[in-house]
Design a protein around this motif. Sequence first.
Motif, PDB file in Angstrom:
ATOM      1  N   ARG A  90      -2.405  -6.686   8.022  1.00 47.54           N
ATOM      2  CA  ARG A  90      -2.574  -8.069   8.482  1.00 47.54           C
ATOM      3  C   ARG A  90      -3.492  -8.147   9.706  1.00 47.54           C
ATOM      4  NH1 ARG A  90       2.479 -10.515   9.926  1.00 47.54           N
ATOM      5  NH2 ARG A  90       1.847 -12.542   9.131  1.00 47.54           N
ATOM      6  N   ARG A  91      -3.810  -6.982  10.258  1.00 51.19           N
ATOM      7  CA  ARG A  91      -4.689  -6.988  11.433  1.00 51.19           C
ATOM      8  C   ARG A  91      -6.140  -7.133  10.983  1.00 51.19           C
ATOM      9  NH1 ARG A  91      -2.221  -2.304  15.375  1.00 51.19           N
ATOM     10  NH2 ARG A  91      -0.162  -3.232  15.548  1.00 51.19           N
ATOM     11  N   PRO A  92      -6.950  -7.786  11.796  1.00 51.58           N
ATOM     12  CA  PRO A  92      -8.353  -7.950  11.425  1.00 51.58           C
ATOM     13  C   PRO A  92      -9.028  -6.589  11.227  1.00 51.58           C
ATOM     14  CG  PRO A  92      -7.813  -9.262  13.372  1.00 51.58           C
ATOM     15  CD  PRO A  92      -6.626  -8.415  13.083  1.00 51.58           C
ATOM     16  N   GLY A  93      -9.764  -6.483  10.148  1.00 54.41           N
ATOM     17  CA  GLY A  93     -10.499  -5.249   9.869  1.00 54.41           C
ATOM     18  C   GLY A  93      -9.691  -4.209   9.114  1.00 54.41           C
ATOM     19  N   PHE A  94      -8.439  -4.533   8.850  1.00 52.42           N
ATOM     20  CA  PHE A  94      -7.588  -3.548   8.138  1.00 52.42           C
ATOM     21  C   PHE A  94      -7.165  -4.045   6.759  1.00 52.42           C
ATOM     22  CE2 PHE A  94      -7.244  -1.953  12.435  1.00 52.42           C
ATOM     23  CZ  PHE A  94      -7.233  -0.578  12.248  1.00 52.42           C
ATOM     24  N   GLY A  95      -7.917  -4.979   6.215  1.00 52.02           N
ATOM     25  CA  GLY A  95      -7.593  -5.520   4.889  1.00 52.02           C
ATOM     26  C   GLY A  95      -7.561  -4.437   3.819  1.00 52.02           C
ATOM     27  N   TRP A  96      -8.393  -3.388   4.004  1.00 51.37           N
ATOM     28  CA  TRP A  96      -8.452  -2.313   3.014  1.00 51.37           C
ATOM     29  C   TRP A  96      -7.121  -1.566   2.891  1.00 51.37           C
ATOM     30  CZ3 TRP A  96      -7.364   2.467   5.021  1.00 51.37           C
ATOM     31  CH2 TRP A  96      -7.442   2.588   6.423  1.00 51.37           C
ATOM     32  N   VAL A  97      -6.308  -1.689   3.931  1.00 52.84           N
ATOM     33  CA  VAL A  97      -5.018  -0.979   3.907  1.00 52.84           C
ATOM     34  C   VAL A  97      -4.164  -1.491   2.751  1.00 52.84           C
ATOM     35  CG1 VAL A  97      -2.866  -0.600   5.199  1.00 52.84           C
ATOM     36  CG2 VAL A  97      -5.061  -0.454   6.362  1.00 52.84           C
ATOM     37  N   TYR A  98      -4.319  -2.772   2.432  1.00 54.70           N
ATOM     38  CA  TYR A  98      -3.558  -3.361   1.325  1.00 54.70           C
ATOM     39  C   TYR A  98      -3.863  -2.618   0.010  1.00 54.70           C
ATOM     40  CZ  TYR A  98      -2.705  -6.740  -2.457  1.00 54.70           C
ATOM     41  OH  TYR A  98      -2.315  -7.324  -3.619  1.00 54.70           O
ATOM     42  N   GLN A  99      -5.163  -2.484  -0.277  1.00 54.57           N
ATOM     43  CA  GLN A  99      -5.534  -1.781  -1.519  1.00 54.57           C
ATOM     44  C   GLN A  99      -5.057  -0.325  -1.462  1.00 54.57           C
ATOM     45  OE1 GLN A  99      -7.790  -3.869  -0.065  1.00 54.57           O
ATOM     46  NE2 GLN A  99      -8.396  -5.287  -1.707  1.00 54.57           N
ATOM     47  N   ALA A 100      -5.229   0.276  -0.290  1.00 51.83           N
ATOM     48  CA  ALA A 100      -4.833   1.687  -0.150  1.00 51.83           C
ATOM     49  C   ALA A 100      -3.327   1.839  -0.393  1.00 51.83           C
ATOM     50  CB  ALA A 100      -5.207   2.192   1.239  1.00 51.83           C
ATOM     51  N   ALA A 101      -2.555   0.889   0.141  1.00 57.62           N
ATOM     52  CA  ALA A 101      -1.091   0.970  -0.024  1.00 57.62           C
ATOM     53  C   ALA A 101      -0.698   0.782  -1.486  1.00 57.62           C
ATOM     54  CB  ALA A 101      -0.409  -0.081   0.851  1.00 57.62           C
ATOM     55  N   LEU A 102      -1.397  -0.155  -2.157  1.00 54.54           N
ATOM     56  CA  LEU A 102      -1.108  -0.357  -3.590  1.00 54.54           C
ATOM     57  C   LEU A 102      -1.410   0.908  -4.381  1.00 54.54           C
ATOM     58  CD1 LEU A 102      -2.428  -3.918  -4.566  1.00 54.54           C
ATOM     59  CD2 LEU A 102      -0.063  -3.154  -4.407  1.00 54.54           C
ATOM     60  N   VAL A 103      -2.582   1.487  -4.087  1.00 58.77           N
ATOM     61  CA  VAL A 103      -2.968   2.717  -4.790  1.00 58.77           C
ATOM     62  C   VAL A 103      -1.945   3.820  -4.491  1.00 58.77           C
ATOM     63  CG1 VAL A 103      -4.709   4.564  -4.878  1.00 58.77           C
ATOM     64  CG2 VAL A 103      -5.420   2.151  -4.889  1.00 58.77           C
ATOM     65  N   PHE A 104      -1.522   3.884  -3.239  1.00 59.76           N
ATOM     66  CA  PHE A 104      -0.540   4.901  -2.845  1.00 59.76           C
ATOM     67  C   PHE A 104       0.753   4.762  -3.667  1.00 59.76           C
ATOM     68  CE2 PHE A 104       3.164   5.802  -0.072  1.00 59.76           C
ATOM     69  CZ  PHE A 104       3.028   7.180  -0.009  1.00 59.76           C
ATOM     70  N   CYS A 105       1.229   3.526  -3.776  1.00 60.57           N
ATOM     71  CA  CYS A 105       2.480   3.292  -4.537  1.00 60.57           C
ATOM     72  C   CYS A 105       2.297   3.676  -6.006  1.00 60.57           C
ATOM     73  CB  CYS A 105       2.885   1.815  -4.465  1.00 60.57           C
ATOM     74  SG  CYS A 105       3.466   1.325  -2.855  1.00 60.57           S
ATOM     75  N   ILE A 106       1.156   3.268  -6.559  1.00 58.54           N
ATOM     76  CA  ILE A 106       0.927   3.533  -7.987  1.00 58.54           C
ATOM     77  C   ILE A 106       0.753   5.032  -8.230  1.00 58.54           C
ATOM     78  CG2 ILE A 106      -0.681   3.125  -9.910  1.00 58.54           C
ATOM     79  CD1 ILE A 106      -1.133   0.302  -8.555  1.00 58.54           C
ATOM     80  N   VAL A 107       0.014   5.679  -7.318  1.00 60.55           N
ATOM     81  CA  VAL A 107      -0.189   7.127  -7.479  1.00 60.55           C
ATOM     82  C   VAL A 107       1.154   7.860  -7.366  1.00 60.55           C
ATOM     83  CG1 VAL A 107      -1.199   9.180  -6.356  1.00 60.55           C
ATOM     84  CG2 VAL A 107      -2.607   7.158  -6.778  1.00 60.55           C
ATOM     85  N   ASN A 108       1.963   7.448  -6.412  1.00 61.65           N
ATOM     86  CA  ASN A 108       3.283   8.072  -6.253  1.00 61.65           C
ATOM     87  C   ASN A 108       4.095   7.954  -7.543  1.00 61.65           C
ATOM     88  OD1 ASN A 108       5.549   9.168  -4.682  1.00 61.65           O
ATOM     89  ND2 ASN A 108       6.415   7.114  -4.907  1.00 61.65           N
ATOM     90  N   LEU A 109       4.055   6.766  -8.133  1.00 62.78           N
ATOM     91  CA  LEU A 109       4.787   6.552  -9.394  1.00 62.78           C
ATOM     92  C   LEU A 109       4.196   7.408 -10.511  1.00 62.78           C
ATOM     93  CD1 LEU A 109       6.928   4.851 -10.979  1.00 62.78           C
ATOM     94  CD2 LEU A 109       5.126   3.199 -11.417  1.00 62.78           C
ATOM     95  N   CYS A 110       2.847   7.389 -10.576  1.00 60.99           N
ATOM     96  CA  CYS A 110       2.189   8.114 -11.673  1.00 60.99           C
ATOM     97  C   CYS A 110       2.425   9.614 -11.567  1.00 60.99           C
ATOM     98  CB  CYS A 110       0.690   7.832 -11.668  1.00 60.99           C
ATOM     99  SG  CYS A 110       0.336   6.152 -12.185  1.00 60.99           S
ATOM    100  N   VAL A 111       2.342  10.139 -10.344  1.00 60.81           N
ATOM    101  CA  VAL A 111       2.508  11.595 -10.187  1.00 60.81           C
ATOM    102  C   VAL A 111       3.886  12.006 -10.689  1.00 60.81           C
ATOM    103  CG1 VAL A 111       2.855  13.413  -8.456  1.00 60.81           C
ATOM    104  CG2 VAL A 111       0.858  11.916  -8.325  1.00 60.81           C
ATOM    105  N   PHE A 112       4.897  11.277 -10.270  1.00 60.77           N
ATOM    106  CA  PHE A 112       6.261  11.703 -10.613  1.00 60.77           C
ATOM    107  C   PHE A 112       6.698  11.267 -12.008  1.00 60.77           C
ATOM    108  CE2 PHE A 112       6.353  12.089  -6.009  1.00 60.77           C
ATOM    109  CZ  PHE A 112       6.861  13.366  -5.898  1.00 60.77           C
ATOM    110  N   LYS A 113       6.159  10.163 -12.473  1.00 60.42           N
ATOM    111  CA  LYS A 113       6.662   9.668 -13.750  1.00 60.42           C
ATOM    112  C   LYS A 113       5.705   9.933 -14.915  1.00 60.42           C
ATOM    113  CE  LYS A 113       8.849   5.655 -15.825  1.00 60.42           C
ATOM    114  NZ  LYS A 113       9.483   4.366 -15.597  1.00 60.42           N
ATOM    115  N   TYR A 114       4.414   9.886 -14.634  1.00 56.24           N
ATOM    116  CA  TYR A 114       3.468   9.904 -15.758  1.00 56.24           C
ATOM    117  C   TYR A 114       2.576  11.129 -15.835  1.00 56.24           C
ATOM    118  CZ  TYR A 114       4.951   5.066 -16.044  1.00 56.24           C
ATOM    119  OH  TYR A 114       5.717   3.946 -16.154  1.00 56.24           O
ATOM    120  N   SER A 115       2.634  12.021 -14.831  1.00 51.03           N
ATOM    121  CA  SER A 115       1.673  13.132 -14.857  1.00 51.03           C
ATOM    122  C   SER A 115       1.860  14.007 -16.087  1.00 51.03           C
ATOM    123  CB  SER A 115       1.773  13.959 -13.576  1.00 51.03           C
ATOM    124  OG  SER A 115       3.108  14.286 -13.332  1.00 51.03           O
TER     125      SER A 115
END
Lengths: 367, 471
Positions: B64-89
Motif C-alpha cells: 500500500r506504500r507508494p512505489g511498492f505496488g509490485w509487492v502485490y503481484q509478488a505476493a500473489l505469485v509467492f502464494c501460488i508458487v507455494n501452493l504449486c510446489v507442495f500440491k502440484y509439483s
Amino acid sequence: MTSSTSNSSVGPEKEAGGSDSPDGFVNRADGSRQARSRRRGPLRRIGLGLLVFALLVTGLEIFVFRSAAFYAHAPGFVGQIGEVEATFDAEDEAKIHTIILGDSMSRDGLRPTLLAKASGEPADAFFNFSLSGGSAFDMAHMYASVEDRLPNLQTAIVAVQEHQFNNDDAGTDSKFRYYANLQERFQAMNAHNYGELLMGWTLKSYDLRGEWRKMVDKYGTGDLYDRVRVYKDEHGLPADPTYPPKGKTKRYAEATAERWFADYEPDGVRTKAFEQMLRKLHKRGVRIVMVQLPRSDYFEQAVGSGYAADEREFQDLMGRLAKRYEAEYARIPNDSLDFEREFRDTNHVNPEGAQWVGDYVARTYLN
Amino acid sequence: MVFHSPNFFVFFLLLLLPYFLWRSKRNALLAVANVIFYAASGLGMLALFLAVTLIVFGCVHLMRRPGFGWVYQAALVFCIVNLCVFKYSLFLLSSISGVFSVHTALQGWAAEHIFLPVGISFYTFHLISYLVDVRRGTTVPTPSFIKFWIYVALFPQLVAGPIMRGNELIPQLDEIEKKRIKWDEIKFGIYLFGVGLVKKVIFADPLAGIANPLFARAYELTPVESWMAAYTFGFQIYFDFSAYSDMALGIGYILGIKLVQNFNLPYISGSPSEFWKRWHISLSRWIRDYIYIGLGGSRRSPARTQFNLFAAMMLSGLWHGAMWTFVIWGALHGLLQAIHRIMRGLDRWPRIKRLRQSKAYRIAAVSVFFHIVIWTWVFFRAQSFGEAWHMTTQMAQVNWIALFTDSGMALIVALYALHLFEYVLRRRQAEAARWWHVVPFPVRGLLYAALLLVLFYYMEGDAYDFIYFQF
C-alpha cells in the motif's frame, strides 16, 4: 448470467440459507417460551430435556456400561471378566488357597482340576483367573478386585509371557479401558490417544463401544446369552477347544511373535501395575510362582530369530521382579511335549498338553 | 485433528473454559488454539504456515506504500508458487514425463520429499482473497498480526473451509472481546455440530463402506453397479463435506463467530448455476470473485465469457486435487455451465420461459441434473481416467428399468428422501424447534440419549478422516 460481472452463475448472488441462524432456530421459534424460561430459572433455560438426558446417561454409565456382567452376555475381551467374576462368586472363597493369573495360555494349560488331581488337593482349592489376551495390567486389576475375598490364599501362580509386558499402545486394549483409572490412563497417554482415553474415562459407553456394538449385533442375530455363564466345575474359564486354521505352522508362529513384539516396550503402565500386584502379594506373605508356559519350537525359533534383544529384555525384567519380590521364576521347557499331539497351535497346549503341564507344575511347585 | 475425534473434543473443551472466563483475551486464545490445532499435523507444516502467513501479512502492508505496488503481484505469485510446489509439483512432473516418456530424477526426489501440508489449498485461498480485497479496496488491512493469523488459520475452517473473506471475519474478531455470547447461540452451535456429527458418523462413513469396494473394482462393474457406485459416492461426499461444514459453523457459533454457510441442499438443483450456488458455496464465490471476474467475467464477448466460465471451473477442478480426473471433473462442470448459459438464451421465447417456470419442468430438471451431477462424481472419485471412462460407458448402457428396480435403489431413494427432509427442516427450522419443545421433556431426554448411543455405535475404531482433508 447477465451482463453484470457480479451476477455470475459461478457462485451465489447472495449468501444462501439465511435461515441458518440461532435467531431462526431459537428466538423466533419460541421467543415467548424463552421469556418464560428466563423467569423459571437456569434449569429451565438449559432445558429439562437435557437434564433428563444427563440423568439417563449417568444411570446407564453406572448400571450398564461400567458393569462386567453386562458385557458377559456376549463374552468378548471384557465380557469374559464378567464370566470370571460370576464363576468366582459361585465359589467357596475360604477354600481357595492357590490362584492362577495369566492369559489364554494359562487358561488352557493350568487347569484347576488337573492341578488338583496332580497335587492331591481338592479342586475347589484352586481358582484360575486367567483371561484371554490377559495382560500384566489385567492380571493386576483382576487380583485387586478379589484380593479381599481370598482369606486363605497361600500361592499365586502367575503365568507370564512377553506380550503381557508390551506397553506400546496399551491404551487400545479394551480390558485396559474397562479397568483403568485416570492416573493409569495418563500413563498410557500419547499425542494420538489422549482424547480417546480421557473421553473414555468420562463415558464408558464411548470407551467400550467396540464391545457393546458386538452385543447389539449378536442381539440382532439372537446370539446373546440370556444369563451370565458360570463355570463352577472348571473353577475359572474353560479351556479353548478350538484349533485355529493353520495354527500349527511356522507362519502362524511368526505372525503371533510379530504381534507380541510389535514396537516392544517393557516399561509402562502394564509393568507398573504388575509390580504393584507382586508387591501386594509379597506383603501379605503369598508365595509367588512366576512361570513361563511352554511354547512350540516354531514359536521359540520365531522369537529367537526376530526378537532376541526384546526377549532378553523381557527375561531380565522377569528375573529382576522375581528377585525383588522373592518370587520363583522358571521357564517350563517344551522338550517333553509332543507338538503334534499336545498343542492346539504354536503356543497353546491342548487338553493332553495341559495334563503334562499340570503334572509338571504340581510336581515342581505344589508338593 | 478432526471435529468428531475425541482429541478435538478435549482440545475444544480446554479452549472453551478460558475463552468464556477470560473474555478480554479471546483473540490471543484463538491464535494459540490455531497454532496447537495445526501443530497436531506436524511442526514442519506449522513452521511453513506461520512463515507464509507472516510474509503475506508484511506484503499486505508494504504494497500500500507508494512505489511498492509490485509487492502485490509478488505476493500473489509467492502464494501460488507455494501452493504449486507442495500440491502440484509431482503432478506437473509426472504429466511432463508422461507426455515425453521420460522419468526424471527430480520426479523421484519430489515423490519422496514433498509432502502436502494440511489445509494448504484453503489457507492459500484465504491469503489470496485478502491480498486481492486489500488491493481492490474492499478490505482495510488489519494492523494486528494476531487477527490476521486468526483469519487465515481459524481452526474450524482451516482444513476444509468454508473460505471466508477478511472483511467477513476480521470485523467479528474486532468485536469478539466485547461480545457476550448468548446461550441461544451456543445451543444453536451444539445443534449444528450435532447435525454434522450425525451426517458424518451415521451416513457418510457407512456409505463409504458401500462406495469404496465398488470403486475398488471399477473395471468390473456392471451398468447398474456403476450407477450404484456413483449414487452412493454422491451422497457420501455430500454428507461428509456438508457434515464438516455444519460442524465448523456450529463451532463458530459456540465461539461467537459466524462463518459463512457452505452447503444449501445441492441435490435439489435444477441447473449447473443453481448447483454451484448450493454446493461448496464459499469456493464457488471465491472462484467467481477472484478467477472468473479476474479473467473478465461476462464483460467481454459471449465467446470469451464462455471461456472464462470453463476456465474458472477447470481451475476449480484442479484445486480439488493434483490429478487429471479432477481437471476433467472441473471441465465437465465448466462445460455444463457454458451449455446452461446458452440454453438460458432460449428464455427470450415466452412459451419456453413459461414452461421453465412450471413445476413439472422443475421436477424434470432436478431429476435430470441430479443424475448428471452424480455421473460427474465418477471422475472425481475414480483413481484414473480409464476407470472413470469405463464406468461412464457402463452407465451410458444402463437399462433404466433394471436400475430403478434394483434392490439397491431403495437405499438411494431413502437417501434422497433424507436430503429432501433436510431441505424441509432447514426451511422450517423455527417451526421444527417449536414442535420439538412440544415433545414431553422426558421423551426428549430419552431421544438425546438414544442418539448419543447410536453415534457411539457407528463410531468405529480410532481412525477419523474427511474426504475434503486431502484437498
